[in-house]
Design a protein around this motif. Structure first.
Motif, short mmCIF file in Angstrom:
data_model
loop_
_atom_site.label_atom_id
_atom_site.label_comp_id
_atom_site.label_asym_id
_atom_site.label_seq_id
_atom_site.Cartn_x
_atom_site.Cartn_y
_atom_site.Cartn_z
N THR A 4 36.18 51.09 105.67
CA THR A 4 35.14 52.05 106.02
C THR A 4 34.95 53.04 104.87
OG1 THR A 4 36.66 53.64 107.00
CG2 THR A 4 35.80 51.90 108.47
N GLU A 5 33.86 53.75 104.89
CA GLU A 5 33.62 54.80 103.89
C GLU A 5 34.73 55.84 103.93
OE1 GLU A 5 31.35 55.30 101.35
OE2 GLU A 5 30.86 53.21 101.77
N GLU A 6 35.19 56.19 105.13
CA GLU A 6 36.27 57.18 105.28
C GLU A 6 37.55 56.66 104.64
OE1 GLU A 6 34.39 56.11 107.99
OE2 GLU A 6 33.09 57.88 107.99
N LYS B 213 44.13 46.98 109.92
CA LYS B 213 42.94 46.16 110.18
C LYS B 213 43.28 44.96 111.07
CE LYS B 213 39.99 48.37 107.62
NZ LYS B 213 38.80 48.94 108.24
#
Length: 173
Positions: A71-73, A159
């Motif tokens: 994710t971007e985070e 993940k």
């Protein structure tokens, strides 16, 4: 004379600000950040955020590659950690320095790490063969690099795509 001085001062200030914006340290906010991170014995496990894939070393069996995106985070947290530890100023080939007469141990097989990081149209690569077992002291740069590696590996391990991969058969000796 007054208006001319005002324009000259403005031009000097604009050039100074532009120069400061371009000085060599990376910004704390990433822009176009991607990486390839390889780790493990002979650096055979690989996270590739360019392609959104992960390759797991199955040791005796062929490696398995699966789609895996961050994710971007998650990318932001990795980039911030890199800036925090000064990753972009590490040498391309990192090693732990040992003082003459210092007691150390060596491990075989050892962990190897490779980073290829692209950020703001720049590329940073780093190799580290972590074969020294430190006894009685800690190298600060090595410790900082380990904390970055731990962060990335914990993100990978969180993940679902990774957790569904089988355990490798066999082991390294």
């Amino acid at each position: 004379m007054g208006k001319k001085w005002f324009w000259i001062a403005g031009l000097v200030l604009a050039v100074a600000v532009a120069g400061l914006a371009g000085c060599g340290s990376p910004a704390t906010e990433k822009s176009n950040f991607n990486m390839i991170f390889r780790y493990g014995v002979m650096a055979r496990n690989e996270l590739d955020t360019f392609q959104g894939i992960y390759t797991k070393d199955m040791i005796a069996d062929p490696s398995i590659t699966v789609p895996l995106s961050l994710t971007e985070e998650e990318l932001d947290s990795i980039y911030r950690k890199m800036v925090e530890i000064g990753f972009f100023s590490y040498p391309d080939e990192f090693s732990v320095s040992v003082a003459p007469g210092e007691s150390i141990g060596m491990v075989t097989p050892h962990m190897s790490y490779y980073f290829k990081v692209e950020y703001d149209s720049q590329t940073k690569e780093l190799w580290w063969d972590e074969e020294i077992v430190e006894i009685g002291y800690e190298d600060e740069k090595a410790g900082n690099l380990r904390s970055l590696i731990e962060l990335i590996r914990s993100i990978i391990g969180s993940k679902e795509e990774y957790r569904q991969l089988p355990e490798p058969g066999g082991g390294y000796m």
